[in-house]
Design a protein around this motif. Structure first.
Motif, mmCIF file in Angstrom:
data_model
loop_
_atom_site.group_PDB
_atom_site.id
_atom_site.type_symbol
_atom_site.label_atom_id
_atom_site.label_comp_id
_atom_site.label_asym_id
_atom_site.label_seq_id
_atom_site.Cartn_x
_atom_site.Cartn_y
_atom_site.Cartn_z
ATOM 1 N N ALA A 1 -6.243 11.658 7.188
ATOM 2 C CA ALA A 1 -4.797 11.622 7.412
ATOM 3 C C ALA A 1 -4.251 13.050 7.451
ATOM 4 C CB ALA A 1 -4.104 10.837 6.307
ATOM 5 N N PRO A 2 -3.275 13.328 8.323
ATOM 6 C CA PRO A 2 -2.717 14.680 8.412
ATOM 7 C C PRO A 2 -2.066 15.109 7.100
ATOM 8 C CG PRO A 2 -1.398 13.112 9.683
ATOM 9 C CD PRO A 2 -2.639 12.400 9.263
ATOM 10 N N GLY A 3 -2.386 16.325 6.662
ATOM 11 C CA GLY A 3 -1.779 16.881 5.450
ATOM 12 C C GLY A 3 -2.415 16.438 4.148
ATOM 13 N N ILE A 4 -3.475 15.637 4.211
ATOM 14 C CA ILE A 4 -4.147 15.178 2.999
ATOM 15 C C ILE A 4 -5.458 15.943 2.837
ATOM 16 C CG2 ILE A 4 -5.142 13.209 1.760
ATOM 17 C CD1 ILE A 4 -2.098 13.050 2.136
ATOM 18 N N GLY A 5 -5.488 16.814 1.833
ATOM 19 C CA GLY A 5 -6.694 17.583 1.546
ATOM 20 C C GLY A 5 -7.539 16.890 0.499
ATOM 21 N N LYS A 6 -8.675 17.516 0.183
ATOM 22 C CA LYS A 6 -9.601 16.924 -0.788
ATOM 23 C C LYS A 6 -8.965 16.776 -2.164
ATOM 24 C CE LYS A 6 -14.118 18.005 1.149
ATOM 25 N NZ LYS A 6 -15.445 18.590 0.879
ATOM 26 N N LYS A 7 -8.137 17.730 -2.548
ATOM 27 C CA LYS A 7 -7.514 17.692 -3.876
ATOM 28 C C LYS A 7 -6.634 16.447 -4.036
ATOM 29 C CE LYS A 7 -4.870 20.616 -7.056
ATOM 30 N NZ LYS A 7 -4.128 21.891 -7.213
ATOM 31 N N ILE A 8 -5.786 16.188 -3.043
ATOM 32 C CA ILE A 8 -4.900 15.011 -3.115
ATOM 33 C C ILE A 8 -5.720 13.735 -2.992
ATOM 34 C CG2 ILE A 8 -3.039 13.764 -1.945
ATOM 35 C CD1 ILE A 8 -1.682 16.372 -1.403
ATOM 36 N N ALA A 9 -6.741 13.740 -2.132
ATOM 37 C CA ALA A 9 -7.594 12.552 -1.973
ATOM 38 C C ALA A 9 -8.259 12.195 -3.298
ATOM 39 C CB ALA A 9 -8.647 12.797 -0.896
ATOM 40 N N ARG A 10 -8.778 13.199 -3.994
ATOM 41 C CA ARG A 10 -9.410 12.954 -5.299
ATOM 42 C C ARG A 10 -8.400 12.431 -6.315
ATOM 43 N NH1 ARG A 10 -12.587 18.590 -4.950
ATOM 44 N NH2 ARG A 10 -14.296 17.894 -3.635
ATOM 45 N N ARG A 11 -7.184 13.000 -6.265
ATOM 46 C CA ARG A 11 -6.133 12.545 -7.179
ATOM 47 C C ARG A 11 -5.766 11.091 -6.913
ATOM 48 N NH1 ARG A 11 -1.237 15.901 -6.388
ATOM 49 N NH2 ARG A 11 -2.547 17.582 -7.145
ATOM 50 N N MET A 12 -5.690 10.728 -5.628
ATOM 51 C CA MET A 12 -5.374 9.347 -5.258
ATOM 52 C C MET A 12 -6.423 8.390 -5.809
ATOM 53 S SD MET A 12 -4.193 9.972 -1.310
ATOM 54 C CE MET A 12 -4.577 8.305 -0.856
ATOM 55 N N ILE A 13 -7.688 8.723 -5.599
ATOM 56 C CA ILE A 13 -8.776 7.864 -6.082
ATOM 57 C C ILE A 13 -8.724 7.756 -7.599
ATOM 58 C CG2 ILE A 13 -11.283 7.694 -6.307
ATOM 59 C CD1 ILE A 13 -11.401 9.028 -3.458
ATOM 60 N N LEU A 14 -8.559 8.892 -8.264
ATOM 61 C CA LEU A 14 -8.528 8.914 -9.727
ATOM 62 C C LEU A 14 -7.358 8.099 -10.285
ATOM 63 C CD1 LEU A 14 -9.640 10.106 -12.418
ATOM 64 C CD2 LEU A 14 -8.042 11.998 -12.083
ATOM 65 N N GLU A 15 -6.154 8.369 -9.770
ATOM 66 C CA GLU A 15 -4.962 7.712 -10.313
ATOM 67 C C GLU A 15 -4.926 6.217 -9.996
ATOM 68 O OE1 GLU A 15 -1.223 9.672 -9.650
ATOM 69 O OE2 GLU A 15 -2.062 11.657 -10.067
ATOM 70 N N SER B 1 0.834 -1.205 0.000
ATOM 71 C CA SER B 1 0.000 0.000 0.000
ATOM 72 C C SER B 1 0.870 1.258 0.000
ATOM 73 C CB SER B 1 -0.920 0.010 1.218
ATOM 74 O OG SER B 1 -1.812 -1.077 1.168
ATOM 75 N N PHE B 2 1.956 1.218 0.763
ATOM 76 C CA PHE B 2 2.892 2.348 0.820
ATOM 77 C C PHE B 2 3.483 2.620 -0.564
ATOM 78 C CE2 PHE B 2 7.231 3.999 1.664
ATOM 79 C CZ PHE B 2 6.930 5.117 2.444
ATOM 80 N N ARG B 3 3.950 1.566 -1.213
ATOM 81 C CA ARG B 3 4.518 1.722 -2.567
ATOM 82 C C ARG B 3 3.474 2.261 -3.542
ATOM 83 N NH1 ARG B 3 7.724 -3.988 -2.546
ATOM 84 N NH2 ARG B 3 9.777 -3.204 -1.968
ATOM 85 N N MET B 4 2.264 1.751 -3.435
ATOM 86 C CA MET B 4 1.181 2.184 -4.300
ATOM 87 C C MET B 4 0.919 3.675 -4.119
ATOM 88 S SD MET B 4 -2.798 1.169 -3.914
ATOM 89 C CE MET B 4 -2.800 2.077 -2.374
ATOM 90 N N LEU B 5 0.896 4.136 -2.867
ATOM 91 C CA LEU B 5 0.644 5.549 -2.589
ATOM 92 C C LEU B 5 1.755 6.436 -3.131
ATOM 93 C CD1 LEU B 5 -0.720 5.249 1.063
ATOM 94 C CD2 LEU B 5 -2.006 6.008 -0.948
ATOM 95 N N LEU B 6 2.996 5.953 -3.078
ATOM 96 C CA LEU B 6 4.121 6.735 -3.599
ATOM 97 C C LEU B 6 4.016 6.951 -5.111
ATOM 98 C CD1 LEU B 6 7.212 5.342 -1.641
ATOM 99 C CD2 LEU B 6 5.868 7.395 -1.179
ATOM 100 N N GLY B 7 3.247 6.087 -5.787
ATOM 101 C CA GLY B 7 3.053 6.226 -7.228
ATOM 102 C C GLY B 7 2.087 7.338 -7.606
#
Length: 198
Positions: free
Chosen positions: A112-126, A70-76
Motif C-alpha cells: 500500500a502507498p505510504g506504508i513502510g515496514k515499521k508501520i506494517a510491523r506495528r499493524m501486525i503487532l497491535e 477493516s477500515f475502523r480496525m486500521l484506524l485503531g
C-alpha cells in the motif's frame, strides 16, 4: 451519524464517489474496490464512516460492511490515519488484509502507498494483541480455535475472521467443512466469508 447512504451514484472520481440522496450529493472517499462495485447513474449503497476533526469533515463510503470494519480496525493502529487505511484497503481486500495480519505477512501490507515496514510491523503487532485480548475475554475465539477438527491453519483463519468483526460462533460455522489441508489461508478466509454471506 450516518450508517449508510443509498441513492443514485451521481459521480465516480479517483478515490471518490458522489451519492445523490434526495437531491443532495454526498461525496464519499472510497477504496478502489468500492468504486469498482458502484456504477454511475445506477442505484448504489455505501456503509459510511464520518471523520470529524479540526478543519476536517470527511465522509468515507464502503460497498461492504467487512470493508468498513477493516477500515475502523486500521484506524485503531497508532500511526495509521484515514488516508493510509483507505490506501491499504485499495491495495488489498479485507480478506487479503485479514490473512496478512494472521500470518504476519509484511509484504502485503507494505504494498500500500505510504506504508513502510515499521508501520506494517506495528499493524501486525497491535492487531494480533487486540485479537488475543478478545480471546482471553471469555467469549473471544477460544471455542473456534480449540475445536479438534481445526488445526493451526483454521485457528489462523478464525483469528482473521475475528479481525473482520465476526464472532467465534460465526467463524466456527463458516470454517466447518472446508478443505483445510489443500486450501491456502487466503482461500479458506474467502470461502468462509462467502458461506456467511448466504
Amino acid at each position: 451519524m450516518f450508517y449508510y447512504l443509498e441513492g443514485i451514484v451521481a459521480e465516480i472520481l479517483p478515490s471518490l464517489a458522489v451519492i445523490d440522496c434526495g437531491g443532495v450529493g454526498y461525496a464519499c472517499k472510497a477504496t478502489s474496490h468500492t468504486l469498482a462495485v458502484l456504477k454511475k447513474g445506477q442505484k448504489g449503497k455505501v456503509y459510511t464512516y464520518l471523520n470529524v476533526g479540526e478543519g476536517v469533515f470527511d465522509l468515507y463510503g464502503f460497498a461492504a460492511l467487512n470493508e468498513l470494519n477493516s477500515f475502523r480496525m486500521l484506524l485503531g493502529v497508532s500511526g495509521v490515519g484515514p488516508k493510509a487505511a483507505l490506501g491499504i484497503l485499495s491495495s488489498c481486500t479485507p480478506e487479503h488484509l485479514a490473512a496478512a495480519i494472521a500470518s504476519g505477512d509484511e509484504r502485503t501490507l507494505t504494498a500500500a502507498p505510504g506504508i513502510g515496514k515499521k508501520i506494517a510491523r506495528r499493524m501486525i503487532l497491535e492487531l494480533k494483541d487486540k485479537i488475543s485480548a478478545e480471546m482471553s475475554g471469555g467469549e473471544g475465539f477460544s471455542a473456534a480455535i480449540s475445536v479438534p477438527a481445526f488445526p493451526g491453519k483454521a485457528a489462523e483463519a478464525a483469528q482473521a475472521l475475528g479481525v473482520l468483526g465476526y464472532s467465534a460462533a460465526e467463524a466456527e460455522r463458516a470454517l466447518k467443512g472446508l478443505d483445510m489441508d489443500n486450501l491456502s489461508l487466503e482461500e479458506i478466509i474467502r470461502q468462509s466469508l462467502k458461506k456467511m454471506a448466504k
